[in-house]
Design an enzyme around this catalytic site. Sequence first.
Site, PDB file in Angstrom:
ATOM      1  N   CYS A 132       0.826  -1.208   0.000  1.00 36.20           N
ATOM      2  CA  CYS A 132       0.000   0.000   0.000  1.00 36.20           C
ATOM      3  C   CYS A 132       0.862   1.260   0.000  1.00 36.20           C
ATOM      4  CB  CYS A 132      -0.934  -0.022   1.208  1.00 36.20           C
ATOM      5  SG  CYS A 132      -1.954   1.457   1.317  1.00 36.20           S
ATOM      6  N   CYS A 135      -0.585   4.092   2.088  1.00 41.02           N
ATOM      7  CA  CYS A 135      -0.416   3.960   3.539  1.00 41.02           C
ATOM      8  C   CYS A 135       1.024   4.242   3.948  1.00 41.02           C
ATOM      9  CB  CYS A 135      -0.765   2.545   4.000  1.00 41.02           C
ATOM     10  SG  CYS A 135      -2.221   1.842   3.246  1.00 41.02           S
ATOM     11  N   ASP A 136       1.980   3.744   3.179  1.00 35.72           N
ATOM     12  CA  ASP A 136       3.365   3.716   3.659  1.00 35.72           C
ATOM     13  C   ASP A 136       4.353   4.557   2.859  1.00 35.72           C
ATOM     14  OD1 ASP A 136       2.667   1.899   5.670  1.00 35.72           O
ATOM     15  OD2 ASP A 136       2.704   0.255   4.230  1.00 35.72           O
TER      16      ASP A 136
END
Length: 307
Positions: A132, A135-136
């Site tokens: 992701c 997300c990261d």
Amino acid sequence: MEEVIIIGTGCAGYTAAIYTARANLSPLILSGTQPGGQLTTTTEVENFPGHPDGIMGPELMQRMEQQATKFGARIEYVSVDSVQKLDDGSFALKAGEKTFEAKTVIVATGAAPRHLGLPNEKELIGRGLTSCATCDGAFYRDVPVCVIGGGDSACEEADFLTRFASKVYLIHRRDELRASKIMADRVLANEKIEPVWNSGVSEYLTNDKGEMRAVKLKSTLDGSEKELEVECVFVAIGHIPNSAFVGDLVDLDDNGYILQKPGRTATKTPGLFAAGDVADHYYRQAITAAGQGCAAALEAERYLSEN
Ligand code: NAP
């Protein structure tokens, strides 16, 4: 006993909820482990009709949830472990210690990101291995990273990561991207992205803190190997449908996707319907999942009035 239980909170689940709620069936939605589904891990959605300027994935899902609950859908934040058909034709769904009963069930559990199956994968998740970028990605500023895959997801992730990383290697097992032309062109024109063609990752290499340090690349042409230093690997090689918990109430294809009756969302079990990515290996789009959610709701409604 519920009239209808919808398992999953992606585009298919919420659309099924909007339709069954508006049909006065007061649907119960069981959220699953990733409330909002896959779109909560994407950035801008540019191809969902009605949003000419695009809309952020998480916002789109929040709006679908609002729309479903506004018409009376209820949500329980649990993950379903199994579904059983009872003698009277209804269903029992187990989620941890809880049991839910319903006359009809719509399975809209989507699909989860696929990984390569390398030995130290589990330990590395969150320590330089992820699927992701949204997300990261921001954790990896001014360092080299790589994306594995050649589809739209891989291209989207690579493009997004150029906002943070010093360099984004796009590792693909062939020498041609599978992604749509517009995405492929965008990626290939981006100077921060370097495609690494005809290559697979055969090993994740770690530093002394157990974090990602590099990948071992293996040529798919001649088997030769070399190291590539990256601090994070973003895996974008497709998905595995979340269908195992339904057991033998449904038939699955070779890749685990639920088989529906031709042109329908009905499965082999009367009263059990499947919608969205858990049953669709072909289109896998937010809008097609939403369409299937609508179809499943209409079929469930019809089933209830006929039985
Ligand atoms: P995908 O289209 O199935 O692509 C998966 C990619 O991973 C392929 O390039 C494949 O290589 C590669 N791959 C698969 N298994 C591998 C393995 N074991 N090792 C190395 N590489 C492997 O999946 P996706 O990119 O997740 O897209 C899924 C669907 O969602 C598609 O229909 C796509 O169009 C859609 N999507 C749309 C958007 C958008 O429109 N904004 C964004 C994301 C996704 P090969 O090419 O060699 O098979």
